[in-house]
Design a protein around this motif. Structure first.
Motif, PDB file in Angstrom:
ATOM      1  N   ILE A   4       0.753  -1.147   0.009  1.00  0.00           N
ATOM      2  CA  ILE A   4      -0.034   0.063  -0.013  1.00  0.00           C
ATOM      3  C   ILE A   4       0.992   1.275  -0.122  1.00  0.00           C
ATOM      4  CG2 ILE A   4      -1.416   1.217   1.385  1.00  0.00           C
ATOM      5  CD1 ILE A   4      -2.764  -1.312   2.372  1.00  0.00           C
ATOM      6  N   VAL A   5       1.968   1.145   0.727  1.00  0.00           N
ATOM      7  CA  VAL A   5       2.860   2.440   0.917  1.00  0.00           C
ATOM      8  C   VAL A   5       4.172   1.755   0.464  1.00  0.00           C
ATOM      9  CG1 VAL A   5       3.971   3.963   2.462  1.00  0.00           C
ATOM     10  CG2 VAL A   5       1.402   3.560   2.352  1.00  0.00           C
ATOM     11  N   THR A  19       2.242   6.564  -1.460  1.00  0.00           N
ATOM     12  CA  THR A  19       1.331   5.466  -2.183  1.00  0.00           C
ATOM     13  C   THR A  19       1.094   6.066  -3.477  1.00  0.00           C
ATOM     14  OG1 THR A  19      -0.914   4.471  -2.155  1.00  0.00           O
ATOM     15  CG2 THR A  19      -0.936   6.714  -1.363  1.00  0.00           C
ATOM     16  N   ILE A  23      -3.469   2.305  -6.414  1.00  0.00           N
ATOM     17  CA  ILE A  23      -3.526   1.684  -5.087  1.00  0.00           C
ATOM     18  C   ILE A  23      -4.648   2.316  -4.432  1.00  0.00           C
ATOM     19  CG2 ILE A  23      -2.837   1.154  -2.897  1.00  0.00           C
ATOM     20  CD1 ILE A  23       0.152   0.793  -4.083  1.00  0.00           C
ATOM     21  N   GLU A  72       2.025  11.149   2.267  1.00  0.00           N
ATOM     22  CA  GLU A  72       1.119  10.797   3.298  1.00  0.00           C
ATOM     23  C   GLU A  72      -0.006  12.076   3.243  1.00  0.00           C
ATOM     24  OE1 GLU A  72       0.718   9.530   8.029  1.00  0.00           O
ATOM     25  OE2 GLU A  72       2.657  10.517   7.080  1.00  0.00           O
ATOM     26  N   PHE A  95      -4.681   2.683   5.245  1.00  0.00           N
ATOM     27  CA  PHE A  95      -3.454   3.412   4.759  1.00  0.00           C
ATOM     28  C   PHE A  95      -2.683   3.950   6.109  1.00  0.00           C
ATOM     29  CE2 PHE A  95      -5.632   3.374   0.715  1.00  0.00           C
ATOM     30  CZ  PHE A  95      -4.841   3.453  -0.347  1.00  0.00           C
TER      31      PHE A  95
END
Length: 222
Positions: A4-5, A19, A23, A72, A95
Motif C-alpha cells: 500500500i505504501v 502510495t 492503489i 502521506e 493506509f
C-alpha cells in the motif's frame, strides 16, 4: 511493488513514504480515472504539499495511463475530496497503518545505516592497512570485498541482486536490502575487518589475502 505504501527513492536519507493513485483506486473500490480526475482538478492544492510525481504505465486495456505518487499529506488531502463510504473508511484505516509502518521502517533503516558507516570504515581501514599500493587491486579492493559479502548474505552477485530488486545499475544495493539483510551485511563486514587484522598476512599479496578471506567465509564464518 504491491505494498500500500512504499518509499519514493532508494536514497534512504531523502526517502519518504508514498502510495499511488492505482492503489488508492483499488482500495477505495473506485475507477482509477476517478482518482486521476480529482488529482488533476485540485492539482494546485496537491502541489502545495509537495511535488506530484507520476509515471506512465500500460493499462489493462492495452493503453497507457498516468499513475500518480502521493505522499502521506497528499493522500489525506485526496480522501477529503472522495465519498466517505464504509469501504472508504476501512481503506483509510489501512493506509494510516501502512504509512505508520513505513515511517517506522524508514527510521530503523536510517539508524541501521548510521551503524553501517562504522562497519564500512572498519573494513576499509583493514583493507588499507593490508593492501599494497602497487597494481589495480587497491583501487577495487573494497568493491571486491563488498561483492563477497553480498554474495554470502543474499545468495547472488550484485548484478543479479540489483536486477531482482529493481535497483538501477548505478544505484546502491544497500538501499534495496531489508533491515535484517543490512544487519547481516554490516556484521559480516565487521567480522572480515577483524579477521584481516588478526590474520598473518606477512608475505601475502593482495589477492592471496582476499582468497584467504573468501576461504574463511566459504567455511561458514558468518
Amino acid at each position: 511493488m504491491n505494498e500500500i505504501v512504499s518509499l519514493t527513492t532508494a536514497d534512504v536519507s531523502r526517502a519518504i513514504p508514498v502510495t499511488n493513485s492505482k492503489i488508492v483506486a483499488e482500495k477505495y473500490e473506485v475507477q482509477h480515472a476517478t482518482v486521476s480526475r480529482l488529482i488533476n482538478k485540485y492539482e494546485d492544492d496537491f502541489k502545495e504539499l509537495g511535488k506530484v510525481g507520476f509515471e506512465i504505465r500500460p493499462s489493462t486495456r492495452g493503453q497507457s495511463e498516468k499513475v500518480y505518487f502521493l505522499s502521506e499529506d497528499q493522500f489525506f488531502l485526496l480522501v477529503t475530496y472522495m465519498k466517505n463510504t464504509d469501504i472508504a473508511r476501512r481503506a483509510k484505516i489501512e493506509f494510516v497503518k501502512a504509512f505508520s509502518k513505513a515511517k517506522k521502517e524508514l527510521l530503523a533503516r536510517t539508524e541501521t545505516r548510521k551503524i553501517g558507516k562504522a562497519a564500512r570504515l572498519s573494513i576499509t581501514d583493514a583493507i588499507k592497512n593490508h593492501v599494497s599500493p602497487e597494481g589495480n587491486f587497491k583501487k577495487f579492493a573494497y568493491g571486491n570485498y563488498s561483492k563477497l559479502v553480498y554474495k554470502r548474505v543474499i545468495g547472488m552477485d550484485v548484478k543479479h541482486a540489483k536486477e531482482a530488486r529493481g535497483c538501477p545499475e548505478s544505484g546502491n544495493l544497500r538501499d534495496y536490502l531489508t533491515i535484517e539483510e543490512l544487519d547481516r551485511v554490516q556484521e559480516l563486514e565487521s567480522k572480515i575487518a577483524g579477521f584481516i587484522e588478526v590474520s598473518d598476512t606477512d608475505g601475502k599479496n593482495d589477492k592471496e589475502i582476499y582468497q584467504m578471506v573468501k576461504k574463511w567465509i566459504d567455511g561458514g564464518a558468518s
